[in-house]
Scaffold this active site. Structure first.
Site, PDB file in Angstrom:
ATOM      1  N   HIS A  56      -0.042 -60.580  95.940  1.00 24.04           N
ATOM      2  CA  HIS A  56      -1.028 -61.592  95.515  1.00 24.04           C
ATOM      3  C   HIS A  56      -0.459 -62.472  94.403  1.00 24.04           C
ATOM      4  CE1 HIS A  56      -3.994 -59.007  97.626  1.00 24.04           C
ATOM      5  NE2 HIS A  56      -3.287 -58.039  97.072  1.00 24.04           N
TER       6      HIS A  56
ATOM      7  N   SER B 211      14.195 -87.011  88.946  1.00 19.43           N
ATOM      8  CA  SER B 211      13.086 -87.962  88.989  1.00 19.43           C
ATOM      9  C   SER B 211      13.587 -89.317  88.535  1.00 19.43           C
ATOM     10  CB  SER B 211      11.992 -87.450  88.062  1.00 19.43           C
ATOM     11  OG  SER B 211      11.259 -88.517  87.525  1.00 19.43           O
TER      12      SER B 211
ATOM     13  N   LYS C  99      14.106 -83.622  84.747  1.00 23.03           N
ATOM     14  CA  LYS C  99      13.738 -82.915  85.971  1.00 23.03           C
ATOM     15  C   LYS C  99      14.927 -82.451  86.799  1.00 23.03           C
ATOM     16  CE  LYS C  99       9.679 -83.322  87.584  1.00 23.03           C
ATOM     17  NZ  LYS C  99       8.973 -82.178  88.053  1.00 23.03           N
TER      18      LYS C  99
ATOM     19  N   GLU D 183      12.004 -77.716  99.341  1.00 23.40           N
ATOM     20  CA  GLU D 183      10.709 -78.295  99.723  1.00 23.40           C
ATOM     21  C   GLU D 183      10.792 -78.898 101.126  1.00 23.40           C
ATOM     22  OE1 GLU D 183       9.063 -79.519  95.318  1.00 23.40           O
ATOM     23  OE2 GLU D 183      10.493 -80.831  96.265  1.00 23.40           O
TER      24      GLU D 183
END
Ligand code: ARG
Length: 498
Positions: free
Chosen positions: A151, A272, A278, A285
């Site tokens: 979880h 970025s 970043k 992804e």
């Protein structure tokens, strides 16, 4: 070229709309190979003579070498383009015989199946390479202690090796599934005709054997219009992608500042345009999103097939796109995730700190109380729950570090546990995150000894898989060689006679 009864050409826009020529280059090589085999068979049943075989094969070989030489303009698919080319180059009297006893319906699905065998081998080779990496990396991380999550909450203590190996298990099963799919799809549809066979004495067993199929498909309707192997194949591709997507998700979460367990190497980190700090895990992804595309491809194929009447319908043409796209996405995703894992920076110290501060040792302590002092498990569970609550409310830096004898005595009275304060304190102090995985030694647990045993076994299985796939590759090379030799035999025979 096929319009024998039509009075008009196909409308240009309609032609572009229904043509598959844009994707068919992926099967041109296979179409040539299967056409050569068909030509050999036509020679054996006396439809073609030696000279005709020679001329057809010579032109097919030229196309193989210079695929750009055949025109793709104005054709419905590569089969029409190739036949038209042959007729243009060697005349209707020879080129016009190549499609004898064959329809595009059995032709295209033969090409697709022969290519699918190569695709399976390619995917398996990529899977083997990823699993090999996971096994090697896990050997380096037997002591990289980390919390395990259920979880997404800290659950028990494990190590990074155990984590990596969990995915090598799934991927091994994928290889197993692909090998078994190989058998099911390696059946020849060639010679089934458009739907109902042929009155010519076609030798289907001969073409099947030459193309390396294990058998012929025994029903000509099934042979030309079933695509269930595609459902199976793309379902396997989806399953692989789901695994890669879950690995990606873990690595994305663990590379966040909040976790900091790992760092994606700069070579895989995007940034970025606005925020210079970043380091974004974009390739992972994209694996997540490609997974959605492959699952969508499976849905596309299922939906195309679901309400087709029996026999070939043109809708089947559109199964090729999601089918081949899925294989390509799986292969490129396997390449990327392999490279990401290879260059991953694992922050052992951060994982260790998170483990040392974690209450994920609670179950270990409860089990020790059960095994040593015969405390009923439910009582031990209640006892540990109360201790965790107290330790958390005391803001302990490491679990249970602030608990005093009197606190513990109160709790023992409350949960009615039949054990002395001293014994309980001794047990709690005995277990920490570092030694917890060594104390736990059930099969399949993260105990480094157990993981070492698994790595050894998995290496052996992987070796077997690599040998099996190598053998399959070699037998496909032999098929190509054998086809060439058979043609050379026919041609040599012809020369010696003339
Ligand atoms: N381009 C077609 C395909 O990919 C080939 C078969 C066409 N057959 C037909 N009868 N129109 O499926």
């Amino acid at each position: 070229m096929y319009r024998s009864r039509h009075k008009e050409d196909l409308d240009k826009r309609t032609l572009n709309f229904l043509s598959s020529i844009n994707v068919d280059d992926k099967i041109l090589y296979y179409d040539i190979l299967c056409t050569k085999v068909h030509v050999i068979m036509l020679y054996k049943i006396h439809i073609l003579d030696k000279d005709e075989v020679m001329r057809l094969v010579r032109e097919l070989d030229t196309v193989l070498r210079y695929p750009e030489r055949i025109s793709r303009e104005g054709f419905e698919d590569i089969h029409e383009a190739l036949e038209t080319h042959l007729i243009k180059k060697i005349g209707i009297n020879v080129g016009g015989k190549v499609q004898t006893g064959r329809s595009r319906n059995d032709q295209v699905i033969t090409d697709i199946r022969v290519k699918a065998r190569d695709d399976i081998i390619d995917v398996i080779v990529h899977l083997i390479s990823l699993i090999k990496l996971l096994l090697e990396k896990s050997e380096d991380h037997l002591d990289s202690v980390m919390p395990l999550y259920t979880h997404l909450q800290q659950a028990q203590i494990g190590n990074f090796a155990h984590y990596l190996l969990s995915y090598s298990e799934v991927l091994m099963r994928e290889i197993d599934r692909l090998f078994s799919l190989f058998e099911r799809l390696n059946q020849s549809p060639l010679g089934a005709g458009p739907i109902g066979g042929s009155l010519l004495p076609l030798d289907r067993n001969m073409t099947a054997k030459l193309l390396g199929f294990d058998n012929i498909m025994s029903n000509s309707i099934d042979a030309t219009s079933s695509r269930d192997f595609m459902i199976e194949f793309v379902s396997n591709m989806s399953s692989i992608m789901i695994t890669l997507s879950r690995i990606s998700e873990d690595l994305i979460i663990w590379s966040s500042q909040e976790f900091g367990f790992i760092e994606i190497n700069d070579r895989h980190a995007s940034t970025s345009s606005a925020m210079p700090q970043k380091r974004n895990p974009d390739p992972l992804e994209i694996i997540r999103s490609k997974t959605a595309i492959v699952i969508g491809n499976l849905t596309t194929i299922l939906t195309i097939l679901k309400s087709l009447p029996s026999g070939y319908s043109r809708d089947l043409q559109d199964t090729k796109i999601p089918f081949w796209n899925s294989v390509e996405l799986v292969v490129s995703s396997l390449d990327i995730i392999n490279d990401v894992i290879q260059h991953l920076i694992v922050k052992k110290d951060v994982m260790m700190k998170a483990s040392m501060e974690s209450y994920a040792i609670s179950l270990d302590i409860a089990e020790l109380l059960v095994s040593r002092y015969k405390v009923p498990f439910r009582t031990a569970h209640k006892l540990m729950g109360a201790l965790v609550n107290l330790s958390v409310s005391n803001n302990d830096e490491t679990p249970f570090s602030s608990l005093s004898s009197s606190d513990i005595k109160d709790i023992l009275l409350k949960v009615k546990a039949n054990i002395t304060v001293d014994k309980l304190i001794k047990t709690i102090r005995e277990i920490d995150s570092k030694n917890s995985i060594r104390i736990r030694n059930s099969e399949g647990s993260p105990n480094p000894k157990e993981q070492t045993r698994i790595i050894r076994r998995r290496k052996l299985l992987l070796k077997r898989y690599s040998n099996d796939v190598q053998r399959k590759k070699e037998s496909i090379d032999m098929i190509i060689e054998n086809i060439t030799n058979t043609i050379n035999g026919i041609v040599a025979h012809s020369n010696s006679k003339s």
